[in-house]
Motif scaffolding. Structure first.
Motif, PDB file in Angstrom:
ATOM      1  N   GLY A  88       0.827  -1.225  -0.060  1.00  0.00           N
ATOM      2  CA  GLY A  88      -0.071  -0.028   0.034  1.00  0.00           C
ATOM      3  C   GLY A  88       0.618   1.299  -0.071  1.00  0.00           C
ATOM      4  O   GLY A  88       0.121   2.287   0.612  1.00  0.00           O
ATOM      5  N   SER A  89       2.096   1.206  -0.244  1.00  0.00           N
ATOM      6  CA  SER A  89       2.818   2.367  -0.485  1.00  0.00           C
ATOM      7  C   SER A  89       2.716   3.111  -1.866  1.00  0.00           C
ATOM      8  O   SER A  89       2.296   2.732  -2.823  1.00  0.00           O
ATOM      9  CB  SER A  89       4.313   1.892  -0.579  1.00  0.00           C
ATOM     10  N   SER A  90       2.813   4.595  -1.732  1.00  0.00           N
ATOM     11  CA  SER A  90       2.641   5.594  -2.834  1.00  0.00           C
ATOM     12  C   SER A  90       3.820   4.989  -3.990  1.00  0.00           C
ATOM     13  O   SER A  90       3.433   5.310  -5.228  1.00  0.00           O
ATOM     14  CB  SER A  90       3.000   6.781  -2.378  1.00  0.00           C
ATOM     15  N   GLU A  91       5.003   4.304  -3.576  1.00  0.00           N
ATOM     16  CA  GLU A  91       5.887   4.051  -4.645  1.00  0.00           C
ATOM     17  C   GLU A  91       5.280   3.069  -5.495  1.00  0.00           C
ATOM     18  O   GLU A  91       5.612   3.011  -6.747  1.00  0.00           O
ATOM     19  CB  GLU A  91       7.386   3.741  -3.925  1.00  0.00           C
ATOM     20  N   ASN A  92       4.976   1.780  -4.858  1.00  0.00           N
ATOM     21  CA  ASN A  92       4.533   0.756  -5.703  1.00  0.00           C
ATOM     22  C   ASN A  92       3.278   1.071  -6.345  1.00  0.00           C
ATOM     23  O   ASN A  92       3.190   0.970  -7.666  1.00  0.00           O
ATOM     24  CB  ASN A  92       4.057  -0.198  -4.603  1.00  0.00           C
ATOM     25  N   TRP A  93       2.150   1.886  -5.955  1.00  0.00           N
ATOM     26  CA  TRP A  93       1.142   2.405  -6.791  1.00  0.00           C
ATOM     27  C   TRP A  93       1.430   3.273  -7.714  1.00  0.00           C
ATOM     28  O   TRP A  93       1.217   3.157  -8.999  1.00  0.00           O
ATOM     29  CB  TRP A  93       0.251   3.179  -5.866  1.00  0.00           C
ATOM     30  N   LEU A  94       2.353   4.328  -7.749  1.00  0.00           N
ATOM     31  CA  LEU A  94       2.789   5.089  -8.716  1.00  0.00           C
ATOM     32  C   LEU A  94       3.469   4.301  -9.884  1.00  0.00           C
ATOM     33  O   LEU A  94       3.166   4.714 -10.992  1.00  0.00           O
ATOM     34  CB  LEU A  94       3.665   6.389  -8.403  1.00  0.00           C
ATOM     35  N   TYR A  95       4.370   3.403  -9.707  1.00  0.00           N
ATOM     36  CA  TYR A  95       5.123   2.673 -10.690  1.00  0.00           C
ATOM     37  C   TYR A  95       3.992   1.740 -11.334  1.00  0.00           C
ATOM     38  O   TYR A  95       4.082   1.619 -12.484  1.00  0.00           O
ATOM     39  CB  TYR A  95       6.253   1.824  -9.905  1.00  0.00           C
ATOM     40  N   ARG A  96       3.122   1.104 -10.598  1.00  0.00           N
ATOM     41  CA  ARG A  96       2.340   0.028 -11.277  1.00  0.00           C
ATOM     42  C   ARG A  96       1.420   0.778 -12.151  1.00  0.00           C
ATOM     43  O   ARG A  96       1.001   0.309 -13.158  1.00  0.00           O
ATOM     44  CB  ARG A  96       1.605  -0.689 -10.171  1.00  0.00           C
ATOM     45  N   GLU A  97       0.733   1.966 -11.428  1.00  0.00           N
ATOM     46  CA  GLU A  97      -0.470   2.482 -12.100  1.00  0.00           C
ATOM     47  C   GLU A  97       0.087   3.590 -13.303  1.00  0.00           C
ATOM     48  O   GLU A  97      -0.467   3.682 -14.195  1.00  0.00           O
ATOM     49  CB  GLU A  97      -1.356   3.291 -11.300  1.00  0.00           C
ATOM     50  N   LYS A  98       1.056   4.183 -13.047  1.00  0.00           N
ATOM     51  CA  LYS A  98       1.841   5.239 -13.976  1.00  0.00           C
ATOM     52  C   LYS A  98       3.122   5.097 -14.601  1.00  0.00           C
ATOM     53  O   LYS A  98       3.476   5.640 -15.590  1.00  0.00           O
ATOM     54  CB  LYS A  98       1.863   6.596 -13.121  1.00  0.00           C
ATOM     55  N   GLY A  99       3.654   3.725 -14.227  1.00  0.00           N
ATOM     56  CA  GLY A  99       5.162   3.751 -14.916  1.00  0.00           C
ATOM     57  C   GLY A  99       5.979   4.726 -14.472  1.00  0.00           C
ATOM     58  O   GLY A  99       7.213   4.565 -14.815  1.00  0.00           O
ATOM     59  N   THR A 100       5.838   5.313 -13.322  1.00  0.00           N
ATOM     60  CA  THR A 100       6.717   6.404 -12.648  1.00  0.00           C
ATOM     61  C   THR A 100       7.885   5.789 -11.972  1.00  0.00           C
ATOM     62  O   THR A 100       7.559   4.744 -11.153  1.00  0.00           O
ATOM     63  CB  THR A 100       5.860   7.334 -11.835  1.00  0.00           C
ATOM     64  N   LEU A 101       8.985   6.105 -12.287  1.00  0.00           N
ATOM     65  CA  LEU A 101      10.398   5.646 -11.286  1.00  0.00           C
ATOM     66  C   LEU A 101      10.102   6.180  -9.935  1.00  0.00           C
ATOM     67  O   LEU A 101      10.300   7.330  -9.661  1.00  0.00           O
ATOM     68  CB  LEU A 101      11.516   5.897 -11.782  1.00  0.00           C
ATOM     69  N   ALA A 102       9.491   5.496  -9.093  1.00  0.00           N
ATOM     70  CA  ALA A 102       9.188   6.054  -7.894  1.00  0.00           C
ATOM     71  C   ALA A 102      10.099   5.616  -6.663  1.00  0.00           C
ATOM     72  O   ALA A 102      10.196   4.347  -6.492  1.00  0.00           O
ATOM     73  CB  ALA A 102       7.669   5.948  -7.491  1.00  0.00           C
ATOM     74  N   TYR A 103      10.660   6.714  -5.866  1.00  0.00           N
ATOM     75  CA  TYR A 103      11.483   6.381  -4.826  1.00  0.00           C
ATOM     76  C   TYR A 103      11.226   6.888  -3.587  1.00  0.00           C
ATOM     77  O   TYR A 103      10.459   7.719  -3.542  1.00  0.00           O
ATOM     78  CB  TYR A 103      12.913   7.044  -5.072  1.00  0.00           C
ATOM     79  N   THR A 104      11.543   5.980  -2.468  1.00  0.00           N
ATOM     80  CA  THR A 104      11.657   6.752  -1.058  1.00  0.00           C
ATOM     81  C   THR A 104      12.959   6.965  -0.770  1.00  0.00           C
ATOM     82  O   THR A 104      13.974   6.075  -0.933  1.00  0.00           O
ATOM     83  CB  THR A 104      10.677   5.727  -0.166  1.00  0.00           C
ATOM     84  N   VAL A 105      12.975   8.049   0.053  1.00  0.00           N
ATOM     85  CA  VAL A 105      14.455   8.634   0.508  1.00  0.00           C
ATOM     86  C   VAL A 105      14.048   8.705   2.112  1.00  0.00           C
ATOM     87  O   VAL A 105      13.417   9.501   2.363  1.00  0.00           O
ATOM     88  CB  VAL A 105      15.025   9.657  -0.035  1.00  0.00           C
ATOM     89  N   GLU A 106      14.713   7.952   2.907  1.00  0.00           N
ATOM     90  CA  GLU A 106      14.753   8.280   4.212  1.00  0.00           C
ATOM     91  C   GLU A 106      15.984   8.788   4.665  1.00  0.00           C
ATOM     92  O   GLU A 106      17.076   8.799   4.582  1.00  0.00           O
ATOM     93  CB  GLU A 106      14.893   6.705   5.171  1.00  0.00           C
ATOM     94  N   VAL A 107      15.574  10.254   4.951  1.00  0.00           N
ATOM     95  CA  VAL A 107      16.432  11.117   5.250  1.00  0.00           C
ATOM     96  C   VAL A 107      17.051  11.181   6.649  1.00  0.00           C
ATOM     97  O   VAL A 107      16.159  11.230   7.705  1.00  0.00           O
ATOM     98  CB  VAL A 107      16.120  12.743   4.789  1.00  0.00           C
TER      99      VAL A 107
END
Length: 360
Positions: A298-317
């Motif tokens: 249920g993360s934004s990264e998975n959804w953005l990539y699966r639905e939009k093909g976006t190279l989506a990253y999380t950065v833990e700063v």
């Protein structure tokens, strides 16, 4: 076919490093010369929702030809979800690659808000600075979008979750049983796996509505994630980056399995260049279809990539959830402004690199 694939991957990686090198040389020295209002002997004061709102409105009024400010929705408590667009022709939907930056899915993780606001200021104030051509180039060639505070209610409550009332784990209770959903578990991807592999995906933690990781009664049940979904479905992004804190590492899809995506070489190339800038650890997939122990559903990264093909990253700063040393916060903002500029530059070629990789 194997030789072709290898050469393509090698080209992508080398091209990415070249982009990073070309960008970093002038920009890192320019940043060193920037003065900062953050520098103080007092503990750093993070922006409240109202302070962020006021500053965004002020910036938009002063730079109306370069910035728009739009509310893409409202929280349960009635706060606007602000979306900033930066571009040289900001009122137009130009045929340019898009990048998306988000922060504060978790309200108690605040550095990402400061990074996004710093970047907005930096781009606007330096657009006409001839000694920083990379700023003007990014604004002239990229549709830059930011949602600097995804969870305003959580920010003001200093809560990981939002503040909407829950009615039991499935939303069926007639009475309020708890408050708040973990927004970065509320995207629609792929929920059913938690029932197939309950221990791997920590079902006993994400199911009870009182849990700090409660994912909600159903996907996109929350105002905030619905707003991001509606916005994303009407815009295109080649690359996105979502800020969390802390740990100093970088992750990308898939977030729930060790299986690599079809765009693994691109994910790795861009990720390695991000890592070369901030010196964070990049988690690499090993390409086995194994449910990832403790993996994020249920993360934004998975959804953005699966639905939009976006190279989506999380950065833990950062090394802590909310550093109070102004120098530490300033360094985070400067470093990740460099990353934003690199991603704007890399976005120019991502779609063609995908076509080369997949032979389309």
């Amino acid at each position: 076919m194997m030789k072709k694939s290898f050469s393509q991957i090698r080209y992508i990686v080398l091209a990415g490093f070249c982009f990073a090198f070309i960008l970093l040389a002038p920009f890192s020295s320019a940043l060193t010369n920037q003065s900062s209002s953050m520098m103080s002997s007092e503990p750093y004061q993070y922006h409240t929702y109202q302070e962020l709102t006021d500053e965004l409105h002020s910036l938009q009024e002063n730079y109306s030809s370069l910035m728009t400010l739009t509310s893409i929705g409202k929280t349960y408590e009635g706060r606007d979800l602000w979306m900033v667009k930066l571009s040289d022709d900001v009122e137009q939907a130009e045929d340019e690659p898009g990048v998306l930056f988000m922060a504060a899915h978790h309200g108690n993780e605040r550095p990402g808000v400061e990074i996004c606001l710093f970047f907005i200021r930096y781009m606007l104030e330096n657009y006409l600075n001839n000694s920083l051509p990379e700023v003007q180039n990014a604004m002239n060639t990229t549709q830059i979008y930011l949602i600097p505070m995804v969870n305003p209610d959580g920010v003001m409550a200093d809560s990981r979750k939002n503040c909407a009332p829950n009615h039991g784990p499935f939303g069926k209770s007639p009475t309020v049983t708890s408050y708040g959903v973990n927004l970065n578990r509320n995207y629609d991807d792929p929920w059913f796996l938690a029932y197939l592999f309950p221990m791997r995906y920590y079902l006993p933690i994400i199911l009870p509505d009182s849990s700090f990781n409660y994912r909600g009664p159903y996907p996109f049940s929350e105002n905030e994630t619905k707003a991001v979904k509606d916005f994303a479905e009407t815009h295109d992004f080649s690359i996105s980056l979502s800020y969390h804190s802390y740990g100093e590492f970088i992750i990308y899809p898939w977030m729930h399995t060790t299986k690599q995506t079809p765009d693994e070489s691109l994910f790795r190339s861009v990720g390695e260049n991000i890592s070369s800038i901030n010196n964070y650890y990049l988690f690499i997939k090993n390409d086995r279809i194994i449910p990832l122990y403790g993996g994020t559903l249920g993360s934004s990264e998975n959804w953005l990539y699966r639905e939009k093909g976006t190279l989506a990253y999380t950065v833990e700063v950062g090394e802590e959830r909310r550093p109070t040393d102004p120098q530490v916060v300033y360094d985070l903002c400067m470093t990740h402004t460099t990353i934003h500029l690199y991603l704007c530059q890399r976005a120019q070629t991502i779609e063609s690199e995908k076509s080369d990789l997949h032979g389309t």
